[in-house]
Design a protein around this motif. Structure first.
Motif, PDB file in Angstrom:
ATOM      1  N   SER A  12       2.023   7.728   6.717  1.00 52.05           N
ATOM      2  CA  SER A  12       1.790   7.117   5.406  1.00 52.05           C
ATOM      3  C   SER A  12       0.374   6.578   5.222  1.00 52.05           C
ATOM      4  CB  SER A  12       2.783   5.977   5.167  1.00 52.05           C
ATOM      5  OG  SER A  12       2.532   4.918   6.077  1.00 52.05           O
ATOM      6  N   GLU A  13      -0.365   6.389   6.333  1.00 47.62           N
ATOM      7  CA  GLU A  13      -1.710   5.816   6.224  1.00 47.62           C
ATOM      8  C   GLU A  13      -2.700   6.620   7.050  1.00 47.62           C
ATOM      9  OE1 GLU A  13      -2.516   1.437   6.075  1.00 47.62           O
ATOM     10  OE2 GLU A  13      -3.401   1.868   8.029  1.00 47.62           O
ATOM     11  N   LYS A  40       0.463  14.348   2.733  1.00 45.97           N
ATOM     12  CA  LYS A  40      -0.537  13.505   2.073  1.00 45.97           C
ATOM     13  C   LYS A  40      -0.158  12.037   2.261  1.00 45.97           C
ATOM     14  CE  LYS A  40      -2.870  13.205  -2.377  1.00 45.97           C
ATOM     15  NZ  LYS A  40      -2.894  13.774  -3.723  1.00 45.97           N
ATOM     16  N   SER A  42      -0.017   7.954   1.707  1.00 46.16           N
ATOM     17  CA  SER A  42       0.042   7.139   0.491  1.00 46.16           C
ATOM     18  C   SER A  42      -1.053   6.073   0.479  1.00 46.16           C
ATOM     19  CB  SER A  42       1.415   6.483   0.346  1.00 46.16           C
ATOM     20  OG  SER A  42       1.719   5.702   1.488  1.00 46.16           O
ATOM     21  N   ARG A  43      -1.629   5.787   1.662  1.00 44.94           N
ATOM     22  CA  ARG A  43      -2.689   4.785   1.773  1.00 44.94           C
ATOM     23  C   ARG A  43      -3.832   5.340   2.627  1.00 44.94           C
ATOM     24  NH1 ARG A  43       1.748   2.334   3.203  1.00 44.94           N
ATOM     25  NH2 ARG A  43       1.125   2.084   5.376  1.00 44.94           N
ATOM     26  N   GLY A  70      -5.262  10.516  -5.667  1.00 46.21           N
ATOM     27  CA  GLY A  70      -4.471  10.181  -6.845  1.00 46.21           C
ATOM     28  C   GLY A  70      -5.204   9.455  -7.941  1.00 46.21           C
ATOM     29  N   ASN A  73      -4.283   5.796  -9.352  1.00 43.82           N
ATOM     30  CA  ASN A  73      -3.119   5.369  -8.587  1.00 43.82           C
ATOM     31  C   ASN A  73      -3.356   5.369  -7.077  1.00 43.82           C
ATOM     32  OD1 ASN A  73      -1.542   5.088 -10.946  1.00 43.82           O
ATOM     33  ND2 ASN A  73      -1.223   7.297 -10.983  1.00 43.82           N
ATOM     34  N   SER A  75      -4.470   4.370  -3.349  1.00 43.88           N
ATOM     35  CA  SER A  75      -4.550   3.143  -2.555  1.00 43.88           C
ATOM     36  C   SER A  75      -5.577   3.370  -1.454  1.00 43.88           C
ATOM     37  CB  SER A  75      -3.181   2.808  -1.958  1.00 43.88           C
ATOM     38  OG  SER A  75      -3.282   1.697  -1.084  1.00 43.88           O
TER      39      SER A  75
END
Length: 101
Positions: A12-13, A40, A42-43, A70, A73, A75
């Motif tokens: 996730s990172e 991909k 998210s952070r 993104g 959006n 992060s």
């Protein structure tokens, strides 16, 4: 100049560490850290604790990462900046687009 990356165990990172000069010569290495991942994140964390210098092409590369992640959006956290690097990011109004620590 050396760019390395680490993905968290859950994927996730993504942390990207930039050492030395962050300029046009870093373009391929920087893009390679995030473009071909199986999942991909998210952070994103950009660790600039060892970044000595960045120029306008580096700013452009950060914007390309933001688009890839993104856009509005995304992060993305930029952390451990030196005083000089933080000044360049601030003058460029990047605090409007990224979380800078």
């Amino acid at each position: 100049m050396a760019i390395s990356s680490t993905v968290s165990s859950d994927g996730s990172e993504l942390t990207i560490a930039i050492k030395g000069r962050f300029d046009f010569s870093s373009h391929q290495d920087f893009r390679g850290t995030y473009e071909n991942l199986p999942t991909k994140p998210s952070r994103y964390v950009i660790d600039m604790s060892d970044t000595a210098y960045l120029d306008s092409s580096a700013l452009g590369m950060l914007l390309l990462l933001r688009d890839h992640a993104g856009g509005d959006n995304a992060s993305i956290q930029i952390k451990n900046t030196s005083t000089d690097v933080k000044r360049i990011l601030t003058i460029s109004n990047f605090e409007q687009l990224f979380s800078i620590e």
